[in-house]
Design an enzyme around this catalytic site. Structure first.
Site, PDB file in Angstrom:
ATOM      1  CB  SER A  21      41.262  -1.550  28.891  1.00  0.00           C
ATOM      2  OG  SER A  21      41.303  -1.936  27.525  1.00  0.00           O
ATOM      3  CG  HIS A 155      43.866  40.283  51.135  1.00  0.00           C
ATOM      4  ND1 HIS A 155      45.021  39.571  50.947  1.00  0.00           N
ATOM      5  CD2 HIS A 155      44.062  41.482  50.514  1.00  0.00           C
ATOM      6  CE1 HIS A 155      45.892  40.296  50.264  1.00  0.00           C
ATOM      7  NE2 HIS A 155      45.340  41.458  49.968  1.00  0.00           N
ATOM      8  CB  SER A 273      20.303  17.952  58.756  1.00  0.00           C
ATOM      9  OG  SER A 273      20.728  17.220  59.893  1.00  0.00           O
ATOM     10  CE  LYS A 279      22.514  23.171  58.506  1.00  0.00           C
ATOM     11  NZ  LYS A 279      23.584  22.163  58.740  1.00  0.00           N
ATOM     12  CD  GLU A 286      28.453  21.641  51.615  1.00  0.00           C
ATOM     13  OE1 GLU A 286      28.288  22.476  52.500  1.00  0.00           O
ATOM     14  OE2 GLU A 286      28.068  20.444  51.720  1.00  0.00           O
ATOM     15  CD  GLN A 318      44.679  -1.841  29.708  1.00  0.00           C
ATOM     16  OE1 GLN A 318      44.993  -2.592  28.802  1.00  0.00           O
ATOM     17  NE2 GLN A 318      44.300  -2.278  30.912  1.00  0.00           N
TER      18      GLN A 318
END
Length: 452
Positions: A21, A155, A273, A279, A286, A318
């Site tokens: 570990s 809503h 983009s 863009k 996000e 662990q």
């Protein structure tokens, strides 16, 4: 290895790689060095080691810390099971056989529990600081937009007008609750519990607990070495905190779209983009929204690990650390990103003024006007519904409907009813504590600034 006397064969290399570990519990090195120093001090206090031996151990541990900080010592993952064995091995190289006395009266079971509780305390404090600094950014932005009117939604449909400041204060409240959840629950000291049943040695658990900042020693060694509730509490706090950030990220994505046009995001927190030159994508928001799922998964992973474990310690435990470390770093990074996104965003203060003048968001205000005239609310709701229906059928809005037309629906309407459609005074008419009345919002901003 910290064990091996009863074994004939060396651990298989694949088994070592599988079981080590060190790659992630190296995050505990500072906590491990601190707890080891305090443990050695206690051993000296109860005469299990001499003062000279304690000083050798303490100085050796200090050298290890300095070497680690200076990148002069990095333990090999293929050689050591964990941070504990790596530290003890290096200590032996530095001070010789005296290093073997450090583990007197101690198991890695109570050692790692102590390290993790110390680490959680530090991590929680760091997150509280980040949350506070994020709250301050939101308060500064809110202070500039107490009169910026936007739609409030239920809503995801327009409901009633609110201010952008009022909306931001909702997140200040969420962040405050998040901070409360990061009050560490693991306030009792595990050190001295041993593998599961304490020790026959005269260990002073009150001393080590006090020196490490715990309220008192844990009361049951069997529970102590297998307790991971404090980690689940931490993961739960991270999950709820990330959920709040994800909700905000979703709104930032909507607000910055061409359809909303409420905010303009800085180039520093957007990307382009590879195909479409025009863009400007809200990728940071996000990613915060996307990373929330992995933090949720970390919590469920540890819950699943714990659900079938008999008392007391099992090697399964662990598997508690990677999730905890990952959730901490993910949440901390997400807070920093959201803070930067909001700090650099430009708000279009006039975005919704004309639209809100020409929709039915003030319908409830008209119903309240009728209530003040003595009309039961259910009847008032019905009457205003008819006003909305009339306006829709005749391609009208509240701002264009006439008093005569309203009187045809119900004769109780008079000129003062038309004031309900005045967007400029809509927020000032709010009277209840916790509403978006600009005066009350400013008081809340002042309250939070004082609290922070």
């Amino acid at each position: 290895m910290l064990w091996g006397g009863r074994f004939k064969d060396k651990l298989d290399d694949k088994a070592m790689k599988f079981s080590s570990s060190l790659s992630f519990d190296i995050n505990l090195i500072h906590e491990d060095l601190l707890a080891s120093t305090v443990h050695a001090e206690m051993l000296s206090k109860v005469d299990l080691i001499s003062e000279d031996e304690f000083n050798k151990i303490k100085n050796g541990l200090k050298i290890i810390e300095e070497e680690w900080e200076a990148d002069k010592w990095t333990p090999d993952e293929s050689e050591f099971e964990d941070v504990h064995s790596a530290v003890e091995s290096r200590l032996k190289e530095l001070i010789g056989a005296t290093a073997g006395k450090l583990h007197t009266g101690r198991s890695r079971n109570d050692q790692v529990a102590t390290d993790m509780k110390l680490w959680i305390r530090k991590a929680s404090s760091n997150l509280i600081e980040l949350l506070t600094s994020t709250q301050k950014v939101f308060l500064e932005l809110a202070d500039a937009h107490t009169d910026t009117i936007i739609p409030g939604y239920t809503h995801l449909q327009r409901a009633q007008p609110i201010s952008f400041a009022f909306h931001l204060l909702a997140y200040v409240e969420m962040f405050s609750r998040d901070k409360q959840r990061f009050t560490p629950s693991g306030v009792e000291g595990p050190l001295g519990s041993g593998a599961l049943a304490g020790s026959t040695l005269p260990l002073d658990r009150e001393f080590t607990s006090a020196k490490l900042g715990f309220n008192n020693p844990t009361r049951n060694a069997l529970d102590t070495v297998s307790d991971r509730d404090y980690l689940l509490d931490f993961l739960n706090a991270c999950s709820i905190g990330m959920m709040h950030l994800s909700r905000l990220a979703e709104e930032v994505i909507l607000w910055s779209s061409s359809e909303w046009k409420l905010i303009k995001l800085s180039d520093k927190y957007t990307t382009g983009s590879s195909l479409m030159p025009q863009k400007k994508n809200p990728d940071m928001a996000e990613l915060v929204r996307g990373k929330t799922g992995r933090v949720f998964g970390n919590q469920f992973s540890l819950l699943s690990t714990m659900k079938g474990l008999p008392l007391s310690y099992n090697r399964d435990l662990q598997e508690d650390k990677e999730q905890v470390f990952d959730s901490f770093f993910t949440y901390a990074d997400s807070l920093s990103i959201i803070k930067g996104v909001m700090e650099t965003a430009q708000v279009n203060s006039l975005r919704f003024i004309e639209e809100l003048k020409n929709d039915f968001s003030l319908a409830t205000d008209l119903a309240d006007w009728l209530v003040l005239k003595g009309i039961p609310f259910r009847d008032a709701h019905e009457i205003v519904g008819k006003v909305v229906k009339f306006a829709e059928d005749n391609n009208k809005t509240f701002s264009s409907i006439t008093l005569e037309e309203m009187k045809k629906i119900n004769s109780i309407f008079d000129e003062t009813a038309l004031e309900c459609f005045n967007l400029k005074t809509a927020l000032q008419r709010k009277q209840t504590f916790g509403s978006p009345n600009p005066t009350l919002v400013k008081e809340q901003i002042a309250y939070w600034k004082n609290q922070l």
